[in-house]
Design an enzyme around this catalytic site. Structure first.
Site, PDB file in Angstrom:
ATOM      1  N   SER A  57      -3.171  -2.537   4.095  1.00 29.45           N
ATOM      2  CA  SER A  57      -2.614  -3.335   5.181  1.00 29.45           C
ATOM      3  C   SER A  57      -2.934  -2.739   6.540  1.00 29.45           C
ATOM      4  O   SER A  57      -3.119  -1.527   6.689  1.00 29.45           O
ATOM      5  CB  SER A  57      -1.092  -3.420   5.009  1.00 29.45           C
TER       6      SER A  57
ATOM      7  N   TYR B 131       6.478   1.119   4.689  1.00 29.18           N
ATOM      8  CA  TYR B 131       5.471   0.293   4.032  1.00 29.18           C
ATOM      9  C   TYR B 131       4.062   0.777   4.381  1.00 29.18           C
ATOM     10  O   TYR B 131       3.219   0.974   3.494  1.00 29.18           O
ATOM     11  CB  TYR B 131       5.652  -1.156   4.474  1.00 29.18           C
TER      12      TYR B 131
ATOM     13  N   LYS C  85       1.286   2.435   1.799  1.00 30.10           N
ATOM     14  CA  LYS C  85      -0.063   1.903   1.639  1.00 30.10           C
ATOM     15  C   LYS C  85      -1.112   2.994   1.901  1.00 30.10           C
ATOM     16  O   LYS C  85      -2.127   3.080   1.195  1.00 30.10           O
ATOM     17  CB  LYS C  85      -0.282   0.718   2.594  1.00 30.10           C
TER      18      LYS C  85
END
Length: 360
Positions: A136, A164, A168
């Site tokens: 991402s 998050y 990732k």
């Protein structure tokens, strides 16, 4: 050729599966079986309808469905040799910020378990699986001591500002090392925010970037939780799926259309402000539809989405033949064309073409 897609019944999972079923081949080899793995499997799905062996009699792959927690179903996924894993399953940004343990389990632990299963397969004399990981734009963040450059590329140091994004980036590093050791043939695609997504809102902090278009086009009010001058990096679903499969299929090398080294690929980004998105909606569907959007900044959402870069050097993706969406009007055009059932006639009546939006 046996392909496993995790998150196979999520939005992108269904899109990738549909593209593979249409192509019927991967790198020129016929796809025999397509395995869709997900925690939740809808009772009726266009992809699931092809799951029976009869689909092979029509010249297409057999679709198998594996339901449950991925870490509990690895024995089913790898019961037969796996040639390609497209790992799309993930807890999303706001979820990970609200529940740290959920993010670590769903993102880091599950990815490592999949990599280990692929490593075990190759160690036992099976194929070295291609492993495509969907990362991402959230791996980037503006650290006060190390601000982002005006234009971000794959050489920019990721300094994520969310759990998050951190998760990732951890997974990217694992994929790189498993690839260096020869356990898998790993490829990392860094996805831009995908807009416009159909269906119900999800828990992603960036979900409003679909909602402020999708909901008004369906006659439903929407809230924009960021200031309109915020710039973001977007990609349509069509361009995102194209990017994932192009990176998956690319041969390794330094020539045109080849994947050079183990560096992640930032998928092409369209840079646009939220204000420009809302202006496009107004031009497409009229004032009554655009006025369904209320701007109500949420500091928590702004902190996450505002930490992501908006301007990217797309050279690495371009070398693979990938280009960004030309403008946001084309993104809306794709959404209207692909999901006419989600666009009500009433909001578009002002355009004089109910059910379709005239986009210049």
């Amino acid at each position: 050729m046996r392909i496993v897609i995790t998150g196979g019944f999520g939005f992108l999972g269904r899109q990738v599966a549909g593209a593979l079923l249409e192509r019927r081949t991967f790198r020129g080899t016929p796809i025999d079986r397509l395995v869709l793995a997900d925690r939740f499997v809808p009772a009726a799905s266009p992809v699931a309808d092809d799951r029976s062996p009869s689909s092979s009699s029509r010249g297409g792959p057999v679709v198998d469905v594996v339901q449950g927690e991925l870490t509990d179903r690895l024995h089913e996924l790898f019961a037969e040799p796996v040639d390609l894993v497209v790992h799309l399953a993930s807890a999303v940004s706001a979820e990970c910020e609200a529940d740290f343990d959920l993010g670590m389990t769903a993102n880091v632990d599950t990815t490592r378990a999949l990599l280990e299963a692929a490593r075990t397969q190759s160690a036992a004399g099976g194929p070295v699986a291609r492993f495509v990981f969907s990362s991402s734009v959230a791996v980037y963040g503006s650290d006060p001591a190390l601000p982002l450059p005006p234009v971000v590329s794959e050489s920019t140091l990721p300094t994520p500002r969310s759990s998050y994004g951190t998760q990732k980036f951890v997974c990217e590093t694992l994929v790189a090392d498993y690839t260096r050791r020869g356990f898998v043939d790993g490829r990392v695609t860094r996805l831009m925010t995908v807009s416009v997504r159909p269906g119900k809102p999800n828990a992603a902090a960036s979900g409003f970037l679909s909602g402020i278009v999708r909901e008004p086009l369906a006659g439903v009010p929407a809230v924009c939780p960021v200031r309109p001058d915020l710039r973001v990096a977007l990609a349509s679903p069509r361009r995102t799926v194209e990017g994932i499969l192009t990176v998956a299929e690319a041969e390794r090398g330094s020539g045109p259309g080849e994947l050079d080294g183990g560096v992640p690929v930032n998928l092409p980004a369209l840079t646009v402000s939220v204000a420009e998105m809302l202006a496009t909606l107004r031009r497409v569907a009229g004032d009554a539809v655009a006025d369904l959007v209320t701007v109500a900044p949420d500091p928590a959402v702004e902190a996450i989405v505002g930490s992501w870069p908006a301007v990217f050097d797309n050279a690495r993706a371009a070398a693979l033949g990938l280009e960004p969406d030309p403008d946001f009007a084309s993104v809306v055009r794709d959404y209207v064309a692909d999901h006419p059932e989600a666009v009500t006639a009433a909001p578009l009546a002002a355009t004089g073409r109910a059910g379709r939006a005239p986009i210049d």
